[in-house]
Motif scaffolding. Sequence first.
Motif, PDB file in Angstrom:
ATOM      1  N   MET A 177       0.800  -1.227   0.000  1.00  0.00           N
ATOM      2  CA  MET A 177       0.000   0.000   0.000  1.00  0.00           C
ATOM      3  C   MET A 177       0.833   1.276   0.000  1.00  0.00           C
ATOM      4  O   MET A 177       0.343   2.330  -0.381  1.00  0.00           O
ATOM      5  CB  MET A 177      -0.937   0.020   1.224  1.00  0.00           C
ATOM      6  CG  MET A 177      -1.945  -1.105   1.240  1.00  0.00           C
ATOM      7  SD  MET A 177      -3.053  -1.087  -0.176  1.00  0.00           S
ATOM      8  CE  MET A 177      -3.992   0.380   0.167  1.00  0.00           C
ATOM      9  N   HIS A 178       2.065   1.206   0.440  1.00  0.00           N
ATOM     10  CA  HIS A 178       2.866   2.420   0.595  1.00  0.00           C
ATOM     11  C   HIS A 178       4.186   2.314  -0.163  1.00  0.00           C
ATOM     12  O   HIS A 178       5.272   2.499   0.387  1.00  0.00           O
ATOM     13  CB  HIS A 178       3.091   2.702   2.088  1.00  0.00           C
ATOM     14  CG  HIS A 178       1.805   2.767   2.847  1.00  0.00           C
ATOM     15  ND1 HIS A 178       0.855   3.729   2.587  1.00  0.00           N
ATOM     16  CD2 HIS A 178       1.303   1.992   3.828  1.00  0.00           C
ATOM     17  CE1 HIS A 178      -0.173   3.542   3.393  1.00  0.00           C
ATOM     18  NE2 HIS A 178       0.066   2.493   4.154  1.00  0.00           N
ATOM     19  N   ASP A 179       4.081   2.026  -1.445  1.00  0.00           N
ATOM     20  CA  ASP A 179       5.237   1.824  -2.322  1.00  0.00           C
ATOM     21  C   ASP A 179       5.809   3.169  -2.786  1.00  0.00           C
ATOM     22  O   ASP A 179       5.727   3.523  -3.952  1.00  0.00           O
ATOM     23  CB  ASP A 179       4.850   0.939  -3.509  1.00  0.00           C
ATOM     24  CG  ASP A 179       3.636   1.463  -4.267  1.00  0.00           C
ATOM     25  OD1 ASP A 179       2.895   2.301  -3.708  1.00  0.00           O
ATOM     26  OD2 ASP A 179       3.420   1.041  -5.409  1.00  0.00           O
ATOM     27  N   PHE A 180       6.424   3.878  -1.855  1.00  0.00           N
ATOM     28  CA  PHE A 180       6.956   5.218  -2.130  1.00  0.00           C
ATOM     29  C   PHE A 180       7.980   5.221  -3.252  1.00  0.00           C
ATOM     30  O   PHE A 180       8.138   6.216  -3.963  1.00  0.00           O
ATOM     31  CB  PHE A 180       7.559   5.822  -0.854  1.00  0.00           C
ATOM     32  CG  PHE A 180       8.795   5.106  -0.368  1.00  0.00           C
ATOM     33  CD1 PHE A 180      10.054   5.502  -0.791  1.00  0.00           C
ATOM     34  CD2 PHE A 180       8.687   4.045   0.506  1.00  0.00           C
ATOM     35  CE1 PHE A 180      11.191   4.847  -0.348  1.00  0.00           C
ATOM     36  CE2 PHE A 180       9.815   3.375   0.963  1.00  0.00           C
ATOM     37  CZ  PHE A 180      11.068   3.788   0.530  1.00  0.00           C
ATOM     38  N   TRP A 181       8.681   4.129  -3.448  1.00  0.00           N
ATOM     39  CA  TRP A 181       9.729   4.051  -4.460  1.00  0.00           C
ATOM     40  C   TRP A 181       9.177   4.141  -5.879  1.00  0.00           C
ATOM     41  O   TRP A 181       9.923   4.420  -6.799  1.00  0.00           O
ATOM     42  CB  TRP A 181      10.526   2.760  -4.289  1.00  0.00           C
ATOM     43  CG  TRP A 181       9.658   1.536  -4.248  1.00  0.00           C
ATOM     44  CD1 TRP A 181       9.229   0.795  -5.307  1.00  0.00           C
ATOM     45  CD2 TRP A 181       9.067   0.948  -3.094  1.00  0.00           C
ATOM     46  NE1 TRP A 181       8.414  -0.228  -4.881  1.00  0.00           N
ATOM     47  CE2 TRP A 181       8.298  -0.164  -3.522  1.00  0.00           C
ATOM     48  CE3 TRP A 181       9.112   1.237  -1.736  1.00  0.00           C
ATOM     49  CZ2 TRP A 181       7.588  -0.963  -2.639  1.00  0.00           C
ATOM     50  CZ3 TRP A 181       8.410   0.429  -0.865  1.00  0.00           C
ATOM     51  CH2 TRP A 181       7.666  -0.648  -1.312  1.00  0.00           C
ATOM     52  N   SER A 182       7.867   3.946  -6.043  1.00  0.00           N
ATOM     53  CA  SER A 182       7.296   4.014  -7.389  1.00  0.00           C
ATOM     54  C   SER A 182       6.607   5.349  -7.672  1.00  0.00           C
ATOM     55  O   SER A 182       6.022   5.519  -8.739  1.00  0.00           O
ATOM     56  CB  SER A 182       6.308   2.863  -7.589  1.00  0.00           C
ATOM     57  OG  SER A 182       5.173   3.044  -6.764  1.00  0.00           O
ATOM     58  N   MET A 183       6.690   6.295  -6.745  1.00  0.00           N
ATOM     59  CA  MET A 183       6.026   7.595  -6.897  1.00  0.00           C
ATOM     60  C   MET A 183       6.944   8.595  -7.594  1.00  0.00           C
ATOM     61  O   MET A 183       8.146   8.613  -7.347  1.00  0.00           O
ATOM     62  CB  MET A 183       5.626   8.157  -5.526  1.00  0.00           C
ATOM     63  CG  MET A 183       4.741   7.274  -4.703  1.00  0.00           C
ATOM     64  SD  MET A 183       3.135   7.127  -5.455  1.00  0.00           S
ATOM     65  CE  MET A 183       2.707   5.468  -5.005  1.00  0.00           C
ATOM     66  N   ASP A 184       6.336   9.409  -8.444  1.00  0.00           N
ATOM     67  CA  ASP A 184       7.094  10.463  -9.113  1.00  0.00           C
ATOM     68  C   ASP A 184       6.937  11.811  -8.413  1.00  0.00           C
ATOM     69  O   ASP A 184       7.892  12.567  -8.300  1.00  0.00           O
ATOM     70  CB  ASP A 184       6.640  10.596 -10.578  1.00  0.00           C
ATOM     71  CG  ASP A 184       7.013   9.365 -11.401  1.00  0.00           C
ATOM     72  OD1 ASP A 184       8.071   8.766 -11.137  1.00  0.00           O
ATOM     73  OD2 ASP A 184       6.234   9.007 -12.298  1.00  0.00           O
ATOM     74  N   ASP A 185       5.721  12.106  -7.959  1.00  0.00           N
ATOM     75  CA  ASP A 185       5.442  13.369  -7.279  1.00  0.00           C
ATOM     76  C   ASP A 185       6.151  13.390  -5.917  1.00  0.00           C
ATOM     77  O   ASP A 185       5.940  12.491  -5.095  1.00  0.00           O
ATOM     78  CB  ASP A 185       3.930  13.533  -7.098  1.00  0.00           C
ATOM     79  CG  ASP A 185       3.577  14.804  -6.359  1.00  0.00           C
ATOM     80  OD1 ASP A 185       4.050  15.878  -6.770  1.00  0.00           O
ATOM     81  OD2 ASP A 185       2.821  14.707  -5.360  1.00  0.00           O
ATOM     82  N   PRO A 186       6.986  14.414  -5.642  1.00  0.00           N
ATOM     83  CA  PRO A 186       7.741  14.456  -4.382  1.00  0.00           C
ATOM     84  C   PRO A 186       6.856  14.459  -3.133  1.00  0.00           C
ATOM     85  O   PRO A 186       7.192  13.812  -2.142  1.00  0.00           O
ATOM     86  CB  PRO A 186       8.546  15.747  -4.480  1.00  0.00           C
ATOM     87  CG  PRO A 186       8.599  16.084  -5.923  1.00  0.00           C
ATOM     88  CD  PRO A 186       7.355  15.522  -6.536  1.00  0.00           C
ATOM     89  N   GLU A 187       5.732  15.157  -3.172  1.00  0.00           N
ATOM     90  CA  GLU A 187       4.848  15.184  -1.998  1.00  0.00           C
ATOM     91  C   GLU A 187       4.190  13.827  -1.767  1.00  0.00           C
ATOM     92  O   GLU A 187       4.085  13.360  -0.637  1.00  0.00           O
ATOM     93  CB  GLU A 187       3.792  16.274  -2.151  1.00  0.00           C
ATOM     94  CG  GLU A 187       4.344  17.676  -1.964  1.00  0.00           C
ATOM     95  CD  GLU A 187       3.261  18.740  -2.054  1.00  0.00           C
ATOM     96  OE1 GLU A 187       2.095  18.444  -1.724  1.00  0.00           O
ATOM     97  OE2 GLU A 187       3.602  19.859  -2.450  1.00  0.00           O
ATOM     98  N   GLU A 188       3.739  13.201  -2.839  1.00  0.00           N
ATOM     99  CA  GLU A 188       3.134  11.881  -2.734  1.00  0.00           C
ATOM    100  C   GLU A 188       4.168  10.860  -2.269  1.00  0.00           C
ATOM    101  O   GLU A 188       3.882  10.002  -1.433  1.00  0.00           O
ATOM    102  CB  GLU A 188       2.553  11.473  -4.092  1.00  0.00           C
ATOM    103  CG  GLU A 188       1.701  10.241  -4.058  1.00  0.00           C
ATOM    104  CD  GLU A 188       1.079   9.929  -5.415  1.00  0.00           C
ATOM    105  OE1 GLU A 188       0.498   8.838  -5.524  1.00  0.00           O
ATOM    106  OE2 GLU A 188       1.176  10.745  -6.358  1.00  0.00           O
ATOM    107  N   LYS A 189       5.396  10.985  -2.789  1.00  0.00           N
ATOM    108  CA  LYS A 189       6.481  10.087  -2.405  1.00  0.00           C
ATOM    109  C   LYS A 189       6.768  10.221  -0.908  1.00  0.00           C
ATOM    110  O   LYS A 189       6.906   9.225  -0.199  1.00  0.00           O
ATOM    111  CB  LYS A 189       7.734  10.398  -3.218  1.00  0.00           C
ATOM    112  CG  LYS A 189       8.887   9.469  -2.959  1.00  0.00           C
ATOM    113  CD  LYS A 189      10.074   9.844  -3.842  1.00  0.00           C
ATOM    114  CE  LYS A 189      10.905   8.652  -4.129  1.00  0.00           C
ATOM    115  NZ  LYS A 189      11.032   8.281  -5.496  1.00  0.00           N
ATOM    116  N   GLN A 190       6.816  11.464  -0.415  1.00  0.00           N
ATOM    117  CA  GLN A 190       7.084  11.690   1.006  1.00  0.00           C
ATOM    118  C   GLN A 190       5.957  11.148   1.881  1.00  0.00           C
ATOM    119  O   GLN A 190       6.203  10.529   2.912  1.00  0.00           O
ATOM    120  CB  GLN A 190       7.289  13.183   1.287  1.00  0.00           C
ATOM    121  CG  GLN A 190       7.652  13.490   2.732  1.00  0.00           C
ATOM    122  CD  GLN A 190       8.946  12.836   3.162  1.00  0.00           C
ATOM    123  OE1 GLN A 190       9.966  12.964   2.507  1.00  0.00           O
ATOM    124  NE2 GLN A 190       8.911  12.110   4.267  1.00  0.00           N
ATOM    125  N   SER A 191       4.728  11.355   1.459  1.00  0.00           N
ATOM    126  CA  SER A 191       3.581  10.860   2.217  1.00  0.00           C
ATOM    127  C   SER A 191       3.592   9.333   2.299  1.00  0.00           C
ATOM    128  O   SER A 191       3.379   8.752   3.371  1.00  0.00           O
ATOM    129  CB  SER A 191       2.281  11.347   1.574  1.00  0.00           C
ATOM    130  OG  SER A 191       1.171  10.806   2.237  1.00  0.00           O
TER     131      SER A 191
END
Length: 149
Positions: free
Chosen positions: A100-114
């Motif tokens: 559910m929290h696969d930050f490594w696949s996020m491009d948006d910095p805010e979404e990645k941090q969240s």
Amino acid sequence: MLAEIATIPLQFDTPFAGELFLLGRILFGVTLAFMGLNHFMDVDTMAGYAEFKGLPAPRLSVVASGLVLVLGGLGVAAGAFPVLAAGALAVFLLVSAVTMHDFWSMDDPEEKQSEMTSFLKNVYGAGAALALLAVGGTAWPYAVGLGLF
């Protein structure tokens, strides 16, 4: 050569050790139980997020994970079925961290941090659950004393 390491039983004979252990269980368990209640209070939104993340049967996943959090959290807090409660929480927290929290696949910095923050919360929660699981077979002070092991 390393000396043999002896395992000593868990002891709560220092001042306030039992009370602090109880307080830690309550803080950890009740917080997770409250998070589980949130699953039931906002099933549609959470099911939408679970579907977005690609979980099969998103609504069922939200309800099932809510049950794990509520029952596991209350079990840890009360000292009821501690091995089962702590084990279920550890597995749930580790699995949900990755799925559910696969930050490594996020491009948006805010979404990645969240997502990274949520991932790390799940990982340190899993660490606490694993520590409780490790002592789940011993007698816990101020526990209801129900258990399978």
